[in-house]
Scaffold this active site. Structure first.
Site, PDB file in Angstrom:
ATOM      1  N   GLY A 108      35.504  43.166  40.681  1.00 54.63           N
ATOM      2  CA  GLY A 108      34.757  43.545  39.489  1.00 54.63           C
ATOM      3  C   GLY A 108      35.694  43.949  38.371  1.00 54.63           C
ATOM      4  O   GLY A 108      36.879  43.574  38.369  1.00 54.63           O
ATOM      5  N   CYS A 109      35.187  44.705  37.413  1.00 55.98           N
ATOM      6  CA  CYS A 109      35.990  45.134  36.263  1.00 55.98           C
ATOM      7  C   CYS A 109      37.294  45.773  36.734  1.00 55.98           C
ATOM      8  O   CYS A 109      37.276  46.737  37.506  1.00 55.98           O
ATOM      9  CB  CYS A 109      35.210  46.116  35.408  1.00 55.98           C
ATOM     10  SG  CYS A 109      36.144  46.771  34.008  1.00 55.98           S
TER      11      CYS A 109
END
Length: 234
Positions: free
Chosen positions: A70-71
């Site tokens: 993810g981020c």
């Protein structure tokens, strides 16, 4: 078409991996980053790069792996707090565009996923210990997404620096996959491969403002779409 359908349609192209011949051309010059990680105070690049993968050699006593969950801001923050981690850096891997910019990665036309280089001391914490944290702190069942973040740049991945490490990573996926299955979840969508076989085989450091972003911006965005499940004890 409802607004939800319109939103999904607008984002659907970002879930599709681009072919190498369709990727953005990128550039020959790497981005400039600070000499060291501002939290751990160790270099974010190895002193030499014998494998040409953008990571370099951190010494015989240290090991490394590239993780995508993810981020990359939040993933890096998790790992710089782990005892035994020597340094971390955020970047892009698994795609085809050389030295991409963040804006290019966001178009889904580079093939890269937001990634974190984790350099660690295996005498303190081995690779399975690193991957235990990885499995527990994101949702590996989400395909081309993490939480509200949609697209190939948010896909889950483990890029190892050797085939043996990739084999170990697959075994850990099997262990955690059974935990997920027992909870009625799964399957794991995580891409697991040696970095040399992922896209163009390169880890590209992200722009300096992304490095240790949440140390610079403590109230910044975090996305941890974890399952809440635990990796099985040895």
């Amino acid at each position: 078409m409802s607004w939800l359908d319109q939103l999904f349609s607008a984002q659907s192209h970002k879930r599709r991996m681009i072919a190498a011949e369709q990727a953005l051309p990128g550039r020959a010059t790497p981005v400039r980053v600070a000499d060291e990680n501002i939290v751990l105070h160790h270099p974010m690049r190895g002193v030499t790069d014998p494998d040409g993968n953008g990571i370099g050699d951190f010494g015989a006593d240290l090991a490394a792996v590239v993780l995508a969950g993810g981020c990359f801001w939040g993933v890096e923050e998790i790992f710089w707090q782990v005892p035994g981690v020597h340094t971390t850096a955020v970047g892009y891997a698994g795609g085809y565009t050389p030295n991409p910019s963040y804006e290019e990665v966001c178009t889904a036309r580079t093939g890269h996923t937001e990634s974190v280089l984790v350099v660690f001391d295996p005498a303190v914490l081995d690779l399975e210990g690193i991957l235990k944290i990885f499995w527990e702190t994101h949702d590996p069942t989400q395909e081309m997404a993490q939480g509200n973040d949609i697209g190939t740049q948010y896909r889950s991945a483990i890029f190892t620096l050797s085939p043996a490490d990739a084999d170990l990573a697959r075994r850990t996926a099997g262990k955690f996959g059974q935990v997920l299955a027992d909870a009625g979840l799964g399957p794991i969508a995580t891409e697991i491969t040696p970095l040399a076989e992922a896209g163009d085989g390169h880890f590209y450091h992200a722009e300096d403002y992304h490095q240790q972003y949440l140390a610079k911006n403590p109230h910044g965005y975090r996305c941890h779409a974890a399952t809440g499940l635990h990796y099985p004890a040895a």
